[in-house]
Design a protein around this motif. Structure first.
Motif, PDB file in Angstrom:
ATOM      1  N   ALA A 199      -8.411  -6.991  -6.515  1.00  0.00           N
ATOM      2  CA  ALA A 199      -8.242  -6.117  -7.669  1.00  0.00           C
ATOM      3  C   ALA A 199      -7.880  -4.700  -7.225  1.00  0.00           C
ATOM      4  CB  ALA A 199      -9.528  -6.082  -8.492  1.00  0.00           C
ATOM      5  N   GLU A 200      -8.427  -4.279  -6.117  1.00  0.00           N
ATOM      6  CA  GLU A 200      -8.198  -2.928  -5.610  1.00  0.00           C
ATOM      7  C   GLU A 200      -8.115  -2.988  -4.093  1.00  0.00           C
ATOM      8  OE1 GLU A 200     -10.792  -0.035  -8.516  1.00  0.00           O
ATOM      9  OE2 GLU A 200     -11.833  -1.042  -6.906  1.00  0.00           O
ATOM     10  N   VAL A 254      -2.525  -7.818  -3.874  1.00  0.00           N
ATOM     11  CA  VAL A 254      -2.569  -7.527  -5.309  1.00  0.00           C
ATOM     12  C   VAL A 254      -1.385  -8.159  -6.032  1.00  0.00           C
ATOM     13  CG1 VAL A 254      -2.641  -5.704  -7.053  1.00  0.00           C
ATOM     14  CG2 VAL A 254      -3.820  -5.376  -4.864  1.00  0.00           C
ATOM     15  N   TYR A 255      -0.172  -7.986  -5.480  1.00  0.00           N
ATOM     16  CA  TYR A 255       1.023  -8.515  -6.163  1.00  0.00           C
ATOM     17  C   TYR A 255       1.215  -9.996  -5.917  1.00  0.00           C
ATOM     18  CZ  TYR A 255       3.304  -4.332  -8.004  1.00  0.00           C
ATOM     19  OH  TYR A 255       3.630  -3.238  -8.749  1.00  0.00           O
ATOM     20  N   GLU A 256       1.291 -10.365  -4.637  1.00  0.00           N
ATOM     21  CA  GLU A 256       1.730 -11.732  -4.350  1.00  0.00           C
ATOM     22  C   GLU A 256       0.605 -12.747  -4.524  1.00  0.00           C
ATOM     23  OE1 GLU A 256       3.575 -11.297  -0.537  1.00  0.00           O
ATOM     24  OE2 GLU A 256       5.231 -10.126  -1.397  1.00  0.00           O
ATOM     25  N   GLN A 282      -2.562 -12.097  -5.505  1.00  0.00           N
ATOM     26  CA  GLN A 282      -3.458 -11.746  -6.613  1.00  0.00           C
ATOM     27  C   GLN A 282      -4.904 -12.160  -6.341  1.00  0.00           C
ATOM     28  OE1 GLN A 282      -1.679 -12.550 -10.461  1.00  0.00           O
ATOM     29  NE2 GLN A 282       0.345 -12.032  -9.693  1.00  0.00           N
ATOM     30  N   ASP A 328      -1.231   2.738   0.508  1.00  0.00           N
ATOM     31  CA  ASP A 328      -0.924   3.764  -0.482  1.00  0.00           C
ATOM     32  C   ASP A 328       0.394   3.410  -1.158  1.00  0.00           C
ATOM     33  OD1 ASP A 328      -1.431   6.789  -1.404  1.00  0.00           O
ATOM     34  OD2 ASP A 328       0.698   6.516  -1.032  1.00  0.00           O
ATOM     35  N   GLY A 329       0.356   3.187  -2.445  1.00  0.00           N
ATOM     36  CA  GLY A 329       1.571   2.801  -3.158  1.00  0.00           C
ATOM     37  C   GLY A 329       1.638   1.294  -3.324  1.00  0.00           C
ATOM     38  N   ASN A 330       2.300   0.869  -4.413  1.00  0.00           N
ATOM     39  CA  ASN A 330       2.318  -0.560  -4.734  1.00  0.00           C
ATOM     40  C   ASN A 330       3.153  -1.384  -3.779  1.00  0.00           C
ATOM     41  OD1 ASN A 330       0.563  -0.338  -6.855  1.00  0.00           O
ATOM     42  ND2 ASN A 330       2.169  -0.020  -8.385  1.00  0.00           N
ATOM     43  N   SER A 331       4.037  -0.750  -3.007  1.00  0.00           N
ATOM     44  CA  SER A 331       4.840  -1.529  -2.051  1.00  0.00           C
ATOM     45  C   SER A 331       4.186  -1.584  -0.670  1.00  0.00           C
ATOM     46  CB  SER A 331       6.248  -0.929  -1.920  1.00  0.00           C
ATOM     47  OG  SER A 331       6.212   0.272  -1.156  1.00  0.00           O
ATOM     48  N   SER A 332       3.035  -0.917  -0.516  1.00  0.00           N
ATOM     49  CA  SER A 332       2.374  -0.907   0.789  1.00  0.00           C
ATOM     50  C   SER A 332       1.931  -2.323   1.162  1.00  0.00           C
ATOM     51  CB  SER A 332       1.179   0.043   0.760  1.00  0.00           C
ATOM     52  OG  SER A 332       0.250  -0.406  -0.211  1.00  0.00           O
ATOM     53  N   ASN A 378       6.818  10.152   3.711  1.00  0.00           N
ATOM     54  CA  ASN A 378       7.050  10.990   2.529  1.00  0.00           C
ATOM     55  C   ASN A 378       5.796  11.092   1.665  1.00  0.00           C
ATOM     56  OD1 ASN A 378       9.667  11.502   3.282  1.00  0.00           O
ATOM     57  ND2 ASN A 378      10.553   9.869   2.024  1.00  0.00           N
ATOM     58  N   ARG A 379       5.049  10.003   1.571  1.00  0.00           N
ATOM     59  CA  ARG A 379       3.815  10.045   0.771  1.00  0.00           C
ATOM     60  C   ARG A 379       2.763  10.892   1.465  1.00  0.00           C
ATOM     61  NH1 ARG A 379       5.271   4.671   0.688  1.00  0.00           N
ATOM     62  NH2 ARG A 379       3.374   3.784   1.541  1.00  0.00           N
ATOM     63  N   GLN A 437       0.869  -5.074  -1.608  1.00  0.00           N
ATOM     64  CA  GLN A 437       1.915  -6.044  -1.914  1.00  0.00           C
ATOM     65  C   GLN A 437       1.405  -7.474  -1.702  1.00  0.00           C
ATOM     66  OE1 GLN A 437       5.667  -5.141   0.016  1.00  0.00           O
ATOM     67  NE2 GLN A 437       6.244  -7.308  -0.099  1.00  0.00           N
ATOM     68  N   GLY A 469       8.909   5.928   3.797  1.00  0.00           N
ATOM     69  CA  GLY A 469       8.115   6.082   2.571  1.00  0.00           C
ATOM     70  C   GLY A 469       6.716   6.556   2.883  1.00  0.00           C
TER      71      GLY A 469
END
Lengths: 448, 428
Positions: free
Chosen positions: B298-299, B291-293, B295, B280-284, B354-355, B288, B351
């Protein structure tokens, strides 16, 4: 003693509808702020509406407004995308930015204990996004992947083909988030330029509702956004395309066990004088569960899980769509029944019982429509996006209650004439049978 | 400061003589009332050859009863300006409406007629019609949706033949076809007594007068013999399970399902927080890495199902075009292994908490959703106060607990892995 269950129990005294009251302010940069205090839950809903929607991009670059919105969190000032993600995720806040036809809306939801930092985060994303090239490429590629995946979903295939059929190359004819043709030609420089020219306090509206007093909200907003200069003017609403109709489109998707079915035409803008008559007419035709189309196709025939109609009110003429998904073998029959129900609305007066039900459902549900902070900010945003008069909700009940059966028949005659209707289905062409030709020349296309 | 927000809803709990549990939570912030009835019966109570029956039965409860005409529920509630629905799940079935507060009794009248006077209203014709509707629901929401058959495939491999969680709530077509009027009567008699139900009222009501009204409408409905709870064997110890299915999709998707703490388990919040930390969240962790590193996805998503008997924790990733499905699974599992072996940081745990807490508040904000939360806590945990306690339970999760639960749950012998891959396109 036995309880008398033969009658619906009489309602108690109606409670007054309390529409939320907003404190309005305008900052030096031009940003308008609407604040409503609600304390029962420690949450805050925030929406920022900007004049930065798809109508401000070149049609050849459809999707630019949306890509810009999606990139706001992918780097600001000297923070990179991951650092931004960590910041937002530590706050536990949600952040969603997406473009509409005319505007872009940024929505946040967070617990009231992080109000100041959430506003700080928002400010960084709208005033100092850095659009790093690598992140631009990643988000653009994600959008291209998404377009491909949407082709797997027959309902989305139907909806996209339908708007193209109705509006062609015009604003409402293509997905806001862009297509396989337009996304690849958008550059990072386009995004940066779109942000510079469209984002800023002038012409923007910030709506906040939740658990903080108005003074604290106002001071926090003022502290962060007073110097957010720039911004953009409102564009003129799109014109109605040339009327068309009579098309029968079959998109062949071999192996589909069901048919997605659409009957549609270009509708009317929000500001049309007969707006309230259309709202009531739609409720009776296909807006409510107990509407004619759902009762017929679902509860009488058992052909579908559900059937609905809607008028997509926008600043310009959004579409009227009747939509359902049926067993493939009854596709032609389903079209026939939908057209029959539309025709009956045009020729006969609705009963007083149906009219009462629709009017009650639309007006007595107002407290429910304004229940929570997120619903309230969404309502205010919609009012702004569509240029609704400020008393739209105050007079809504009286306007809806004043609608007559004659007016309902009149709007159906005016806007739902059979020669204006486009029929479209996505299903297995071999399984659908011959029946579709009776509605007009069949235009068969491949799903890919 | 972050973490200082809290929620606490004052509520009352009563039990009528017929066994109906009643929970009333007054809230005068909006002129509305939510009425929610949850029956402790779901798809796990279905017998062999009748999968989907609990859900088909739920549809029939909208078809009228002795004093309520067909489609009456929809008509009366919409006419009053309310909304309504019903849902079926493994462990329970619920029926609910949110109404203007002055219409509380309308909701009680409709729900009590359903509970006490259903059988005179049901006919073969209504059963046949709703059978067709449900079959179309299966077609629309599962068979004709990309990846729509994935979850039922996971269940079929995660549990042994005969296990109550082995089949999907929607059921299989041939079983939906087989349902008879006799089944309907039997199912009602067995499961729909007041002593197998919980009624929750949330909203602008005075508890004392609301309780009187509840007694008036529900008090005369006789209790029934308490139904036997299905025996739910532990699914652990079966080792890793795998399956591959094809679908009309263009890119593969990986489903990893781990048997995990159930909604009743003291470690449920820990496992649930773990899924926030994972996806949950882009830093999860998963987002991370995948998807980010790299790639390659997609989801990505991860979540737990709050089931009563045994829990299920999912991690799901959709491949980017050209990414090989096994590589995607390998990378997902590598990320999960890193969490187990190297642990988590204080910052990412904060985090995730909190989420999770923000999600919880969002879920409790509306009267309808809050009534649903009370009903689940009462029916599945026997503990309605869990609605208030959950907020601090999520706040109390610490690194040690997360790391222990991660090592227990994310182990290979608890895994069912499914690959959904594009169909081979024949011909050209």
């Amino acid at each position: 003693m036995t309880v008398d269950r033969s009658q619906r129990p009489a309602p108690g005294d109606p409670r007054p509808l309390r529409l939320p009251t907003f404190a309005s302010a305008k900052l030096g940069c031009g940003l308008e702020v609407e604040i409503a205090h609600r304390e029962s839950i420690p949450e805050v809903s925030l929406r920022l509406v900007l004049e930065a929607g798809a109508c401000h991009e070149s049609p050849a670059k459809r999707g630019l407004a949306e890509l810009t919105a999606r990139l706001l969190t992918e780097g600001t000032g000297d923070r990179d995308a991951l650092s931004m993600a960590r910041w937002l995720d530590r706050l536990g806040a949600s952040y969603d930015a997406s473009a509409g036809y005319g505007t872009c809306t940024i929505s946040m939801h967070f617990l009231s204990d992080v109000l100041e930092e959430a506003l700080e985060f928002l400010t960084a994303t709208i005033s100092h996004p850095s659009f790093p090239e690598a992140d631009f490429v990643r988000i653009r590629d994600e959008r291209l992947d998404e377009i491909e995946r949407q082709r797997d979903d027959p309902a989305t295939v139907a909806d996209h083909a339908l708007i193209a059929e109705l509006y062609g190359e015009a604003l409402y004819g293509r997905p806001i988030a862009g297509t396989r043709e337009t996304i690849p030609v958008i550059t990072r420089a386009d995004v940066a330029e779109f942000h510079t020219s469209r984002y800023g306090g002038a012409g923007a509206l910030l709506i906040v509702c939740g658990d903080a007093d108005e003074a604290r909200f106002h001071d926090t907003v003022e502290g962060h956004l007073a110097a957010w200069t720039g911004g953009g003017d409102r564009a003129a609403p799109p014109e109605a395309p040339a009327p068309k109709g009579g098309e029968v489109v079959l998109i062949d998707r071999p192996g589909s066990p069901q048919a997605e079915v659409r009957v549609a035409t270009v509708g009317v803008p929000y500001g049309t004088p007969d707006h309230h008559a259309i709202v009531v007419a739609n409720a009776i035709l296909g807006g409510l569960f107990n509407s004619r189309i759902n009762m017929n196709l679902r509860e009488d025939k058992g052909w579908t899980y559900g059937a609905r109609t809607s008028f997509g009110f926008r600043r310009g003429p959004g579409p009227f769509v009747a939509r359902t998904a049926v067993e493939t073998g009854v596709t032609a029959d389903a079209f026939g029944e939908i057209l029959k129900e539309i025709e009956t609305m045009r020729t006969e007066l609705v009963s007083s019982e149906e009219l009462d039900l629709a009017q009650h459902a639309l007006t007595l549900s107002l407290p429910l429509q304004f229940e929570g902070a997120a619903q309230i900010t969404a309502k205010v945003a919609r009012q702004r996006i569509n240029d609704l008069p400020s008393d739209y909700w105050e007079v809504y009940r009286d306007r809806i209650e004043a609608v007559t059966p004659d007016e309902i028949r009149e709007v159906c005659r005016r806007y739902l004439a059979p020669e204006r209707l486009t029929l479209l289905t996505v299903t297995d062409a071999d399984a659908v049978g011959k029946g579709l030709e009776r509605f007009g020349a069949l235009d068969v296309r491949s799903a890919t | 400061m972050p973490g200082s927000s809290t929620v606490n809803f004052d509520f009352e709990e009563h039990r009528l003589d017929n066994g109906l549990r009643v929970i009333i939570q007054p809230d005068h912030s909006a002129p509305l009332v939510a009425v929610h009835v949850m029956y402790h019966v779901g798809s796990k109570n279905e017998r062999k050859g009748r999968t989907g029956f609990a859900h088909l039965f739920e549809h029939l409860l909208f078809q009228g009863s002795e004093h309520v005409p067909r489609e009456g529920h929809f008509k009366y509630i919409q006419d009053a300006g309310g909304t309504l629905n019903g849902t079926t799940w493994f462990d329970r079935t619920n029926y609910f409406e949110t109404l203007p507060a002055n219409e509380l009794e309308l909701g009680l009248w409709l729900e009590s007629d359903r509970m006490g006077f259903f059988k005179p209203g049901i006919t073969q014709e209504k059963l046949d019609n709703q059978r067709d509707v449900v079959k179309n629901e299966r077609l629309q929401s599962y068979e004709n949706r990309p990846y729509g058959l994935a979850f039922e495939t996971v269940l079929r491999h995660a549990y042994d033949e005969g296990h109550p969680y082995r089949h999907p709530t929607i059921g299989y077509m041939e079983d939906i076809d087989a349902a008879s009027l006799e089944d309907v009567h039997e199912f009602f008699d067995l499961n729909y007594g007041p002593n197998n139900a919980t009624l929750v009222i949330v909203g602008d009501v005075e508890p004392e007068s609301a309780l009187e009204k509840v007694e008036h409408w529900f008090g005369e409905i006789p209790s029934r013999p308490t139904p036997a709870r299905p025996i739910v064997p532990s699914p652990l110890g079966r080792g890793e399970r795998r399956e591959v299915i094809s679908d009309k999709v263009q890119v593969p998707r990986v489903y990893l399902m781990y048997h995990s703490p159930s909604y009743n388990d003291p470690e449920f919040e820990v496992a649930d927080t773990l899924t926030y930390l994972l996806a949950d969240g882009n830093s999860s962790r998963l987002r991370q890495a995948l998807v980010y590193e790299q790639q390659i996805a997609a989801e990505v998503s991860a979540f737990t199902w709050p089931t009563e008997s045994v829990g299920m924790c999912f991690a799901i990733a959709t491949a980017r075009p050209g990414v090989e499905v096994q590589r995607l699974e390998d990378e997902m599992r590598r990320v999960l292994r890193t969490v187990c072996e190297a642990g988590v940081s204080e910052e990412e745990l904060d985090g995730a908490q909190n989420r999770a807490r923000r999600g919880l508040v969002q879920q409790l904000a509306g009267f309808g959703d809050r009534s649903d939360a009370f009903a689940h806590a009462a029916v599945l945990r026997g503990q309605p106060s869990y609605v208030n306690e959950s907020f601090s339970a999520y706040g109390a999760v610490d690194r040690g607990a997360i790391e222990t639960v991660a090592r227990d749950v994310l182990s290979d012998d608890r895994l069912t892995a499914l690959h959904v891959v594009p169909e081979e396109v024949g011909g050209s």
